[in-house]
Design a protein around this motif. Structure first.
Motif, short mmCIF file in Angstrom:
data_model
loop_
_atom_site.label_atom_id
_atom_site.label_comp_id
_atom_site.label_asym_id
_atom_site.label_seq_id
_atom_site.Cartn_x
_atom_site.Cartn_y
_atom_site.Cartn_z
N PRO A 213 -18.43 -47.27 66.85
CA PRO A 213 -20.33 -46.07 67.44
C PRO A 213 -20.76 -47.17 66.55
O PRO A 213 -20.62 -47.00 65.51
CB PRO A 213 -20.00 -44.63 66.71
N SER A 214 -22.56 -47.57 66.82
CA SER A 214 -23.07 -47.49 66.76
C SER A 214 -24.09 -46.34 65.77
O SER A 214 -23.87 -45.19 65.54
CB SER A 214 -24.19 -48.49 66.95
N THR A 215 -24.73 -46.88 64.23
CA THR A 215 -24.89 -46.46 63.35
C THR A 215 -26.50 -46.61 63.08
O THR A 215 -26.68 -47.51 63.09
CB THR A 215 -24.36 -46.03 62.18
N VAL A 216 -27.42 -45.31 62.23
CA VAL A 216 -28.82 -46.19 62.50
C VAL A 216 -29.04 -46.52 60.97
O VAL A 216 -28.65 -45.88 59.67
CB VAL A 216 -29.81 -44.99 62.62
N HIS A 217 -29.21 -47.61 60.50
CA HIS A 217 -29.54 -48.52 59.03
C HIS A 217 -30.98 -48.10 58.85
O HIS A 217 -31.96 -49.01 59.81
CB HIS A 217 -28.72 -49.30 58.56
N SER B 28 -27.06 -42.53 53.30
CA SER B 28 -26.39 -42.13 54.77
C SER B 28 -27.19 -43.06 55.75
O SER B 28 -28.27 -42.61 56.51
CB SER B 28 -26.52 -40.64 54.61
N ALA B 29 -25.77 -43.17 56.55
CA ALA B 29 -26.66 -43.63 58.43
C ALA B 29 -25.33 -43.81 58.83
O ALA B 29 -24.13 -43.32 59.15
CB ALA B 29 -25.56 -45.22 57.48
N LEU B 30 -25.95 -42.07 60.29
CA LEU B 30 -25.47 -41.17 60.70
C LEU B 30 -25.81 -41.87 62.07
O LEU B 30 -26.74 -43.23 62.05
CB LEU B 30 -25.70 -40.60 60.63
N LYS B 31 -25.28 -41.73 63.01
CA LYS B 31 -25.23 -42.41 64.74
C LYS B 31 -26.70 -41.80 65.40
O LYS B 31 -27.47 -43.39 65.60
CB LYS B 31 -24.00 -40.96 65.87
N ASP B 32 -27.49 -41.24 64.91
CA ASP B 32 -29.10 -40.49 65.31
C ASP B 32 -29.92 -40.85 64.03
O ASP B 32 -31.26 -41.44 64.66
CB ASP B 32 -29.24 -39.42 65.87
N ALA C 128 -31.01 -42.69 59.76
CA ALA C 128 -30.64 -42.96 58.49
C ALA C 128 -31.56 -41.74 57.81
O ALA C 128 -32.71 -41.38 57.89
CB ALA C 128 -30.94 -44.41 58.50
N ARG D 240 -35.72 -42.03 62.47
CA ARG D 240 -35.11 -41.28 63.45
C ARG D 240 -35.87 -42.68 65.28
O ARG D 240 -36.33 -42.10 65.48
CB ARG D 240 -35.06 -39.96 64.48
#
Length: 115
Positions: free
Chosen positions: A16-20, A48-52, A54, A73
């Motif tokens: 799954p892609s994450t936001v960086h 932290s790099a999460l789904k929606d 960073a 975001r």
């Protein structure tokens, strides 16, 4: 050698892609962080790099909750801007599309810390 094939039939499923944060975004953040560490205000950080979102979290001490978080975001890019500074109590201090302009809120605290 046997290959494990998932139920959906793909051999290498994409994670799954994450936001960086990009390198060009981390430059101004780390620069501000370094100046605040030199002033004795900040001590530690976490990324932290999460789904929606960073998140760059800033700590006064390593064992505390973050005093500020810098959030990216991308879904809010066309609305309020994808960058925001959030205080420890959850208040959004600044939000916008230009990261350097958003970081100025924290730079003002550096000027007060030096006096």
């Amino acid at each position: 050698m046997n290959k494990h094939v998932p139920m959906n039939g793909s051999v290498n499923p994409t994670p799954p892609s994450t936001v960086h944060f990009h390198r060009t975004e981390l430059g101004p953040i780390i620069s501000l962080y370094g100046r605040m560490v030199a002033a004795g205000e900040w001590r530690d950080y976490g990324i932290s790099a999460l789904k929606d979102v960073a998140v760059f979290s800033i700590f006064r001490r390593a064992a505390e909750h973050p005093i500020y978080t810098i959030e990216k975001r991308p879904k809010l890019k066309d609305r309020q801007g994808m960058y925001s500074i959030v205080a420890m109590d959850g208040r959004i201090l600044k939000r916008g599309s230009d990261l350097r302009a958003v970081l100025r809120v924290l730079e003002r605290k550096l000027i007060k810390a030096v006096k």
